[in-house]
Enzyme design. Structure first.
Site, PDB file in Angstrom:
ATOM      1  N   GLY A 211     -10.801   7.183   5.588  1.00  0.00           N
ATOM      2  CA  GLY A 211      -9.471   7.681   5.223  1.00  0.00           C
ATOM      3  C   GLY A 211      -8.814   6.861   4.123  1.00  0.00           C
ATOM      4  N   ARG A 212      -8.847   5.542   4.267  1.00  0.00           N
ATOM      5  CA  ARG A 212      -8.155   4.687   3.291  1.00  0.00           C
ATOM      6  C   ARG A 212      -8.910   4.567   1.978  1.00  0.00           C
ATOM      7  NH1 ARG A 212      -9.720   2.432   7.918  1.00  0.00           N
ATOM      8  NH2 ARG A 212     -11.256   0.764   7.951  1.00  0.00           N
TER       9      ARG A 212
ATOM     10  N   LYS B  91      -2.021   5.306  20.172  1.00  0.00           N
ATOM     11  CA  LYS B  91      -2.038   6.777  20.110  1.00  0.00           C
ATOM     12  C   LYS B  91      -2.231   7.356  21.509  1.00  0.00           C
ATOM     13  CE  LYS B  91      -4.184   7.366  15.539  1.00  0.00           C
ATOM     14  NZ  LYS B  91      -5.321   7.901  14.809  1.00  0.00           N
TER      15      LYS B  91
ATOM     16  N   LYS C 272      -8.366  14.275   7.569  1.00  0.00           N
ATOM     17  CA  LYS C 272      -9.827  14.182   7.711  1.00  0.00           C
ATOM     18  C   LYS C 272     -10.257  14.825   9.026  1.00  0.00           C
ATOM     19  CE  LYS C 272     -13.491  10.739   7.899  1.00  0.00           C
ATOM     20  NZ  LYS C 272     -13.897   9.348   7.707  1.00  0.00           N
TER      21      LYS C 272
ATOM     22  N   HIS D 100      14.773 -10.615  -7.339  1.00  0.00           N
ATOM     23  CA  HIS D 100      16.154 -10.745  -6.846  1.00  0.00           C
ATOM     24  C   HIS D 100      16.216 -10.585  -5.339  1.00  0.00           C
ATOM     25  CE1 HIS D 100      17.724 -10.845 -10.939  1.00  0.00           C
ATOM     26  NE2 HIS D 100      16.683 -10.076 -11.188  1.00  0.00           N
TER      27      HIS D 100
ATOM     28  N   GLU E 116      -5.929  -2.274   7.429  1.00  0.00           N
ATOM     29  CA  GLU E 116      -6.699  -1.444   8.359  1.00  0.00           C
ATOM     30  C   GLU E 116      -8.195  -1.773   8.238  1.00  0.00           C
ATOM     31  OE1 GLU E 116      -5.324   2.734   9.737  1.00  0.00           O
ATOM     32  OE2 GLU E 116      -6.979   3.162   8.367  1.00  0.00           O
TER      33      GLU E 116
ATOM     34  N   GLU F  22       0.849  13.555  13.986  1.00  0.00           N
ATOM     35  CA  GLU F  22       1.955  13.685  13.023  1.00  0.00           C
ATOM     36  C   GLU F  22       1.703  14.848  12.067  1.00  0.00           C
ATOM     37  OE1 GLU F  22       0.283  10.971  13.807  1.00  0.00           O
ATOM     38  OE2 GLU F  22       1.547   9.168  13.778  1.00  0.00           O
TER      39      GLU F  22
HETATM   40  O1  F6P Z   1      -4.305   6.139  12.412  1.00  0.00           O
HETATM   41  C1  F6P Z   1      -5.155   5.697  11.425  1.00  0.00           C
HETATM   42  C2  F6P Z   1      -5.906   6.806  10.743  1.00  0.00           C
HETATM   43  O2  F6P Z   1      -7.013   7.162  11.488  1.00  0.00           O
HETATM   44  C3  F6P Z   1      -6.281   6.376   9.342  1.00  0.00           C
HETATM   45  O3  F6P Z   1      -7.451   5.656   9.289  1.00  0.00           O
HETATM   46  C4  F6P Z   1      -6.302   7.675   8.612  1.00  0.00           C
HETATM   47  O4  F6P Z   1      -6.217   7.500   7.232  1.00  0.00           O
HETATM   48  C5  F6P Z   1      -5.089   8.350   9.212  1.00  0.00           C
HETATM   49  O5  F6P Z   1      -5.102   7.974  10.578  1.00  0.00           O
HETATM   50  C6  F6P Z   1      -5.035   9.838   9.078  1.00  0.00           C
HETATM   51  O6  F6P Z   1      -6.146  10.452   9.637  1.00  0.00           O
HETATM   52  P1  F6P Z   1      -6.506  11.960   9.308  1.00  0.00           P
HETATM   53  O7  F6P Z   1      -6.803  12.056   7.861  1.00  0.00           O
HETATM   54  O8  F6P Z   1      -7.700  12.277  10.159  1.00  0.00           O
HETATM   55  O9  F6P Z   1      -5.316  12.802   9.674  1.00  0.00           O
END
Ligand code: F6P
Length: 538
Positions: free
Chosen positions: A263-264, A500, A202, A380, A349, A208
């Protein structure tokens, strides 16, 4: 939480807390029917909960007093209910099937939604039919989605959930972890000339994702020997055009969405592109229809017959009334193996908050811990604790009447376990029943099952794109309802930021060539020094 309405729930709960599910079922021949709801292809049987009609009435009054309907209507209307970020919360627009305009800040968002869906459809058709070719003229056989959190969990979970509808000749991979192992093991499995990377973020800033995307780009350019290959092998899903361009992806190959999609909550946005490539645009549309049906149910059903509302209220009853700290989601369908992981982000979240909408410390517990595994595997592993442990763990059992892989009696066995578990959890086994079975007296305490372990049973005919979409929407709205009951903003996530920021500082200290002056606590300083020493950077 609304104090008066909650106190009414509490006094009713106290009055009924000694009632046993055995008695409640024995006394009321219509209990199962009374506490069963139907919506969007799903049946919810919530009769195996610690409830009576009177307690449910009090709970519904809590929803009324908390303004669930008002907040719901405000969300669907595009009001900026995410007040801390000053944003509308309009994931429901992404699956809206109505013709009327939907205004955010005076602008109809629906033409944009339809335009992106159309572009996603055209693009996924081209990939699926082999019209989109890689740089060397070969068709795409591997799709690697690079994203994390909401830009990974939704599409990864959905691609697995709807695998029965997927084009098998295109293999889908999801890379999220900054641990290079995730990317490297994936790159070992694919061929550069036949791989399409979808960089999904987003913000297009997430450490990452951007690290993995840069490494994947280098790998591809090196393998194909030409920078121009990037245009044929990288597309982006993002809200940020400039950063997509900076990365080197042609914005013609960018699929956008909007800040009013959290995002979620973004699976039905362009974030769903890998899913559309996998299952095709028709099935994707069916999924959106399923979402929409549940949205409409949530909008229109009276609170007492409203599936997300009832599930939200039951969750609050256990969290705040019984002190339950977690709930388990147990899909009896291997295709839904990642559903609990997806729900962890959706729920935790959203509702893992300790200040209310006014910025005051909340006075009751908010979001629970969510966990789960597919049945029968979980049986199990951890069911022992659910059946006989000291903690109360409400469970959602999710199952389907028909299997996509009917083979012998597998499905009957699976579903026999599904039904048996909720029965065992609800009704248990008394000491007398153990003795009647001939259990030795000294073993009786070990063989007793107390019962009264609450469960919801969610049953649908089959796992289809439609029932899948409806299921996701059901949980989205359940989480929303709980956020309203707790008077928290379910749509920001400031809690992920501190770690972060600190990681940024620590990273600089880890890689510095000169020994850095470490100004953390003694524990963190020592750990950093040990790591630097192991890297030969003492
Ligand atoms: O670290 C949490 C977050 O901001 C989430 O809310 C989001 O889904 C994820 O990181 C990834 O964010 P982006 O889509 O901006 O890479």
């Amino acid at each position: 939480m609304n104090v008066e309405a909650w106190q009414a729930v509490e006094s009713e709960r106290q009055a009924t807390r000694d009632l046993r599910l055995r008695e409640l079922f024995a006394k009321d021949g219509r209990r199962a029917e009374r506490f069963t709801l139907e919506a969007a292809g799903w049946t919810l049987d919530y009769s195996k909960n610690r409830i009576t009609p009177a307690l449910m009435r009090r709970l519904v009054e809590l929803a009324e007093a908390s303004g669930v309907e008002r907040w719901r209507d405000a969300m669907f209307a595009g009001e900026a209910i995410n007040a801390t970020e000053g944003r509308a919360v309009l994931h429901t627009a992404l699956r809206n099937q109505k013709a009327e305009p939907l205004l955010v800040k005076g602008e109809d968002v629906m033409p944009g939604v339809r335009e992106v869906l159309e572009r996603m459809g055209e693009f996924s058709d081209r990939v699926r039919t082999g019209k989109w070719l890689g740089f060397t003229g070969k068709r795409i056989k591997y799709v690697v989605n690079i994203g994390i959190g909401g830009s990974d969990l939704g599409p990864a979970m959905a691609c697995q959930a709807l695998q029965a509808y997927a084009k098998r000749s295109i293999a889908m991979y999801f890379v999220s972890n900054v641990d290079a192992t995730h990317l490297m093991e994936t790159l070992r499995a694919v061929k550069p000339e036949q791989t399409l990377f979808i960089v999904a973020s987003k913000t297009f800033k997430t450490q990452e994702t951007m690290t993995n995307a840069e490494t994947a780009k280098e790998w591809l350019v090196q393998a194909l020997g030409d920078k121009r290959a990037v245009a044929r092998h990288f597309v982006a899903v993002s809200t940020c055009r400039e950063l997509v361009e900076d990365f080197g992806i042609d914005v013609a190959n960018m699929f956008g969405f909007w800040d009013w999609v959290g995002g979620r909550y973004s699976l039905p946005s362009a974030i769903g592109l890998p899913l559309m490539i996998a299952i095709g645009r028709r099935n994707y549309q069916k999924m959106l229809k399923g979402y929409f049906k549940m949205d409409q149910h949530f909008l229109k059903a009276p609170l007492a017959r409203n599936m997300p509302v009832v599930m939200g209220l039951l969750g609050v009853l256990y969290s705040n009334g019984y002190g339950a700290e977690s709930y388990a989601v147990l899909p009896y369908d291997q295709y839904l193996a990642r559903f609990p992981a997806y729900l962890q982000q959706l729920d935790m979240e959203s509702n893992g908050k300790s200040v209310d909408r006014q910025g005051r410390r909340v006075t009751c517990h908010t979001g629970p811990v969510v966990w789960g595994e597919p049945g029968t595997n979980g049986q199990h592993a951890f069911y022992q604790l659910i059946h006989q442990g000291t903690r109360l763990i409400p469970c959602d059992f999710i199952g389907f009447c028909k299997s996509h892989n009917p083979s012998g009696d597998h499905h009957d066995k699976l579903m026999a376990n599904f039904f048996a578990q909720t029965e065992a959890l609800a009704f248990g086994k008394t000491a007398e029943e153990c003795r009647a079975e001939g259990v030795a007296e000294r073993l009786v305490p070990f063989r007793v099952f107390e019962g009264d372990r609450p469960t919801n049973t969610l049953l649908a005919e089959e796992l289809t794109p439609e029932t899948f979409g409806a299921l996701v929407a059901l949980y989205e709205h359940k989480v929303f309802v709980q956020g309203v009951l707790w008077n928290i903003n379910s749509f920001d996530q400031y809690g992920v930021e501190l770690g972060k920021v600190l990681a940024g500082r620590v990273l600089a200290e880890l890689v510095e060539t000169e020994p850095p002056v470490l100004r953390h606590d003694a524990s963190t300083n020592a750990l950093i020094s040990r790591y630097r020493a192991a890297q030969g950077r003492a």
